[in-house]
Motif scaffolding. Structure first.
Motif, PDB file in Angstrom:
ATOM      1  N   VAL A 241       0.829  -1.415   0.439  1.00 15.46           N
ATOM      2  CA  VAL A 241       0.108   0.392  -0.272  1.00 15.46           C
ATOM      3  C   VAL A 241       1.133   1.235   0.032  1.00 15.46           C
ATOM      4  CG1 VAL A 241      -1.469   1.298   0.952  1.00 15.46           C
ATOM      5  CG2 VAL A 241      -2.018  -1.291   1.037  1.00 15.46           C
ATOM      6  N   ILE A 242       1.555   1.422   0.875  1.00 20.53           N
ATOM      7  CA  ILE A 242       3.193   2.723   1.289  1.00 20.53           C
ATOM      8  C   ILE A 242       3.641   2.418  -0.054  1.00 20.53           C
ATOM      9  CG2 ILE A 242       4.708   3.467   2.448  1.00 20.53           C
ATOM     10  CD1 ILE A 242       3.632   2.412   5.293  1.00 20.53           C
ATOM     11  N   GLY A 243       4.002   1.290  -0.807  1.00 23.91           N
ATOM     12  CA  GLY A 243       4.837   1.285  -2.222  1.00 23.91           C
ATOM     13  C   GLY A 243       4.112   1.663  -2.981  1.00 23.91           C
ATOM     14  N   VAL A 244       3.220   0.970  -3.338  1.00 28.17           N
ATOM     15  CA  VAL A 244       2.441   1.327  -4.810  1.00 28.17           C
ATOM     16  C   VAL A 244       1.598   2.073  -4.835  1.00 28.17           C
ATOM     17  CG1 VAL A 244       1.125  -0.272  -6.051  1.00 28.17           C
ATOM     18  CG2 VAL A 244       2.652  -1.397  -5.461  1.00 28.17           C
ATOM     19  N   PHE A 245       1.251   2.611  -3.852  1.00 31.81           N
ATOM     20  CA  PHE A 245      -0.251   3.475  -4.010  1.00 31.81           C
ATOM     21  C   PHE A 245       0.342   4.421  -3.673  1.00 31.81           C
ATOM     22  CE2 PHE A 245      -2.236  -0.635  -3.676  1.00 31.81           C
ATOM     23  CZ  PHE A 245      -3.708  -0.769  -4.353  1.00 31.81           C
ATOM     24  N   LEU A 246       1.403   4.718  -2.509  1.00 27.40           N
ATOM     25  CA  LEU A 246       1.938   6.195  -2.159  1.00 27.40           C
ATOM     26  C   LEU A 246       2.449   6.386  -2.802  1.00 27.40           C
ATOM     27  CD1 LEU A 246       0.770   5.789   1.160  1.00 27.40           C
ATOM     28  CD2 LEU A 246      -0.423   6.585  -0.174  1.00 27.40           C
ATOM     29  N   LEU A 247       3.822   5.727  -2.869  1.00 32.79           N
ATOM     30  CA  LEU A 247       5.661   6.551  -3.299  1.00 32.79           C
ATOM     31  C   LEU A 247       4.911   6.448  -4.446  1.00 32.79           C
ATOM     32  CD1 LEU A 247       7.746   4.406  -0.573  1.00 32.79           C
ATOM     33  CD2 LEU A 247       6.908   6.960  -0.701  1.00 32.79           C
ATOM     34  N   PHE A 248       4.811   4.983  -5.053  1.00 31.21           N
ATOM     35  CA  PHE A 248       4.704   4.719  -6.644  1.00 31.21           C
ATOM     36  C   PHE A 248       4.111   5.992  -7.275  1.00 31.21           C
ATOM     37  CE2 PHE A 248       6.799   1.294  -8.716  1.00 31.21           C
ATOM     38  CZ  PHE A 248       8.048   1.452  -7.476  1.00 31.21           C
ATOM     39  N   ASN A 249       2.380   6.741  -6.965  1.00 27.47           N
ATOM     40  CA  ASN A 249       2.234   7.680  -7.222  1.00 27.47           C
ATOM     41  C   ASN A 249       2.759   9.368  -6.835  1.00 27.47           C
ATOM     42  OD1 ASN A 249      -0.058   6.145  -8.615  1.00 27.47           O
ATOM     43  ND2 ASN A 249      -1.193   5.748  -6.515  1.00 27.47           N
ATOM     44  N   VAL A 250       3.514   9.077  -5.649  1.00 25.46           N
ATOM     45  CA  VAL A 250       4.011  10.537  -5.799  1.00 25.46           C
ATOM     46  C   VAL A 250       5.391  10.220  -6.348  1.00 25.46           C
ATOM     47  CG1 VAL A 250       6.072  11.547  -3.881  1.00 25.46           C
ATOM     48  CG2 VAL A 250       3.949  10.726  -3.083  1.00 25.46           C
ATOM     49  N   MET A 251       6.255   9.394  -6.938  1.00 22.08           N
ATOM     50  CA  MET A 251       6.841  10.054  -8.112  1.00 22.08           C
ATOM     51  C   MET A 251       6.294  10.046  -9.454  1.00 22.08           C
ATOM     52  SD  MET A 251       9.432   6.310  -9.271  1.00 22.08           S
ATOM     53  CE  MET A 251       9.586   5.565  -7.329  1.00 22.08           C
ATOM     54  N   LEU A 252       5.305   9.798  -9.806  1.00 21.69           N
ATOM     55  CA  LEU A 252       4.341  10.121 -10.673  1.00 21.69           C
ATOM     56  C   LEU A 252       4.772  11.779 -10.715  1.00 21.69           C
ATOM     57  CD1 LEU A 252       3.257   9.514 -13.848  1.00 21.69           C
ATOM     58  CD2 LEU A 252       0.900   8.690 -12.230  1.00 21.69           C
ATOM     59  N   ALA A 253       4.129  12.279  -9.513  1.00 25.80           N
ATOM     60  CA  ALA A 253       4.385  13.536  -9.537  1.00 25.80           C
ATOM     61  C   ALA A 253       5.216  14.085  -9.449  1.00 25.80           C
ATOM     62  CB  ALA A 253       2.820  14.059  -7.933  1.00 25.80           C
ATOM     63  N   VAL A 254       5.881  13.482  -8.525  1.00 23.23           N
ATOM     64  CA  VAL A 254       7.555  14.479  -8.786  1.00 23.23           C
ATOM     65  C   VAL A 254       7.656  14.662 -10.905  1.00 23.23           C
ATOM     66  CG1 VAL A 254       9.379  14.459  -8.410  1.00 23.23           C
ATOM     67  CG2 VAL A 254       8.471  13.856  -6.727  1.00 23.23           C
TER      68      VAL A 254
END
Length: 691
Positions: A241-254
């Protein structure tokens, strides 16, 4: 203009010879582009560097070696083609340096000279080794060549490069998160026999944590420990949940924020550069305090038309440009109005033809009758288009029925002839549609629509194809008609474009395809570079009898062999490129990574190659593509150019000129995306000029 804008009149080539040289150089840009692309694609037909003159490209024991199937050029032809293409590029580089004024040139000749010099050295290197050198560095240099000759690709590369620093910050955080999770899970389950494959030691545990966050092999990692500890599911759940749904989407936003921010700055800078050049052109046209008149503008475009990119601007279109620029309708262009040339050249002017139809010319009395007017109104209505669409759908159903009978071996000569007659009937319906459109619109107006041209060509092909099948049946292939019918069904997309609920999607898609070419070209080149490196590292390792790829000797390659992934290898450039492309599609191919690590002399260090490829291609480039698509859709959804185009069309009065925004290239799409920001810059620039 090429490269930096011309700052003053002294930088402008004055002699006739220099102008001819400049036009020759600009009009032959396509030659340099084709040569650069040919060198890139030449790599797919060159003998891989792991091959030798003694055994060519064969496995050590002459067992099955899995190659792409593309033909390899013989060594002599390979060197010859390489040398000719390089000679073309070197000739134009020398011509650029000697025949053109240096002030008008871009600042990249030195870099291009270095790249070409190294490519020439590589060509000599291959010739010395008689076509079988032990190492090639040409593919990496060839990947750089298109950046010199494709302006949009170069700008795309700069945009993606601007993403790297902010992306590195997020990647560092993600790497720390994976490190902590991998270390924790390895500490908890390293002594569990069932989990030994994924968490037997720290190195394996960290790699398994990485593959988990990419969702590759999921949920195999958790199944290894779930029987021992059901509660471990909570730990993996939190990690995913943290890695795929949060961090990867933060990466996309950046990536999204950095990429769009850089493109916005780039667009604004280009607009300002073009305005400076256009301002200089205004100064040349008005040496005193005068204004630019229509004859002046025509003279300017007479010179611009010598450049192929401006050849479509005849005097009529120049008149349209002048009218669009003349805001106060005084038949003169002030400096402020002339600077709007940047935006006006992005417009497309379409003349509404009023030519008489065939019925009007040949049967004027019938044309004026209520019967024909009702028929013509129906033909031009949306209902007629929808009815033809229904006929096309029925046609598709008939083709599907015929194809099903063919695949099930239930067709007979009589059924084939019957279906050919039915398809002849559909062809006649399409011909009637074409005749009615021509009769109501006139041929010139009918032919101007590219969809009608497509229908015209396919309709006649369908009719001749059906006749080809019917006479005589025994010697001809009925499949040709089915393929032509399926081709015509592509016209359904044009019908969907007329439907309000699909119009926006079709517009976005029609703009997306040409505008995304630079991004997908960059994506191709990144895979190309990694494929070249993969051929050097793992070429010739995948063959059927390789003991390192025997599941009985190594359980890690069991998935690779059992899934029959033999074609996913790096034995040549085409195979390597397709392997990496497949990896991007699924996220991360652990099967290929394990197989290459097992077969390679580098062992587990090989996996860093695939990890780095995942980061570059799946996380950076793919996210830039997502950022572009999202921005494009938002732009099309929010912008409504109807009012602007309607106001502009009123300027042409009875001439019936339709004004549209051109969005057929990345430059035009980006300018439209950031129109508000561009308008702010142009307004501030206009205010400064007025002051």
């Amino acid at each position: 203009m090429r490269g930096a804008p011309i700052r003053d009149r002294a930088c402008i080539p004055r002699t006739r010879q220099s102008r001819k040289a400049y036009l020759f150089f600009e009009n032959t840009l396509f030659v340099r582009q084709l040569a650069a692309l040919a060198l890139v694609f030449l790599s797919f037909f060159e003998t891989p560097s792991w091959c030798s003159a003694a055994r060519h490209c064969a496995a050590p024991d002459n067992s099955d070696l899995f190659l792409s199937g593309l033909p390899y050029l013989n060594p002599g032809l390979q060197v010859t083609v390489n040398a000719v293409l390089l000679a073309v590029l070197v000739f134009f580089l020398v011509f650029d340096a000697l025949a053109l004024p240096s002030a008008a040139l871009h600042a990249k000749e030195r870099q291009l000279f270095a790249v070409l010099a190294l490519l020439v050295a590589d060509c000599v290197w291959v010739a010395l080794w008689r076509g079988y050198p032990p190492l090639r560095f040409a593919p990496y240099l060839r990947a750089v060549l298109p950046l010199f000759y494709f302006h949009a690709l170069r700008e795309c590369t700069m945009g993606i490069s601007a993403v790297l620093l902010p992306f590195l910050d997020v990647v560092t955080f993600v790497a720390l998160f994976v490190l902590i999770f991998g270390w924790l899970v390895t500490l908890l389950f390293h002594d569990v026999p069932e989990a030994n494959r994924y968490f037997g030691d720290l190195t394996v545990g960290l790699y398994s944590a990485f593959t988990s966050i990419t969702t590759a092999d999921w949920p195999m990692q958790i199944m290894a420990v779930l029987d021992v500890s059901r509660a471990s599911a909570i730990l993996f759940l939190v990690f995913i949940v943290i890695g795929v749904f949060l961090l990867f989407n933060v990466m996309l936003a950046v990536v999204y924020n950095a990429y769009t921010g850089h493109i916005e700055e780039l667009v604004v800078g280009k607009i300002m550069s073009r305005r400076e050049s256009i301002g200089l052109a205004y100064d040349i046209l008005t040496p005193g305090e005068g204004m630019v008149t229509l004859p002046d503008l025509r003279l300017m475009f007479d010179e611009l038309r010598k450049n192929k990119s401006m050849s479509e601007y005849d005097n009529q279109r120049v008149d349209f440009v002048f009218t669009a620029l003349d805001d106060d309708h005084d038949q003169n262009l002030s400096r402020v109005e002339f600077l709007d040339m940047v935006e006006v050249l992005q417009l497309k002017f379409i003349i509404e033809l009023e030519n008489a139809s065939l019925v009007q010319r040949w049967m004027p009395q019938f044309y004026e009758s209520d019967l024909w007017q009702n028929v013509a109104t129906y033909i031009r209505s949306r209902a007629f288009t929808y009815h033809i669409c229904v006929v096309m759908i029925v046609n598709i159903a008939v083709v599907l029925l015929e194809t099903t009978m063919d695949l099930q071996n239930k067709d007979t000569p009589e059924s084939v002839r019957f279906f050919a007659l039915v398809e002849c009937g559909f062809s006649l319906v399409y011909i009637v549609e074409m005749v009615l459109k021509v009769a109501s619109q006139g041929f010139d107006r009918y032919w101007r629509d590219y969809g009608n041209r497509f229908d015209f060509a396919v309709t006649w092909l369908l009719l001749f194809g059906a006749g080809y099948v019917l006479y005589p049946y025994s010697e001809n292939d009925p499949d040709i008609v089915r393929y032509l019918i399926l081709l015509r069904c592509l016209r359904l997309f044009a019908v969907m474009a007329d439907m309000p609920r699909f119009r926006r999607l079709v517009q976005v898609f029609s703009i997306l395809i040409p505008a995304s070419v630079p991004l997908f070209s960059f994506f191709f080149l990144t895979l190309y570079v990694f494929a070249a490196a993969g051929v050097e590292l793992f070429g010739g390792l995948v063959y059927a009898s390789n003991p390192a790829l025997d599941p009985d000797n190594n359980f890690l390659v069991d998935a690779y062999v059992s899934n029959d992934y033999w074609a996913l290898n790096f034995n040549d450039m085409a195979s390597g490129w397709y392997t990496l492309f497949s990896s991007v599609i699924v996220g991360y191919l652990t099967e290929v990574a394990e197989a290459m690590a097992s077969a390679s002399r580098f062992g587990n260090w090989t996996k860093w190659f695939f990890i780095f490829s995942f980061v570059v291609n799946s996380l950076i480039v793919s996210n830039c593509v997502v950022a572009f698509v999202v921005d494009l859709f938002i732009m099309e959804d929010e912008q409504d150019d109807t009012t602007f185009h309607a106001d502009m069309e009123k300027r042409y009065g009875s001439k019936r000129v339709k004004v549209l925004q051109q969005k057929s290239s990345a430059d035009q799409v980006y300018a439209s995306m950031f129109r508000e920001r561009v308008q702010e810059i142009m307004t501030s620039g206009t205010s400064g000029t007025s002051a």
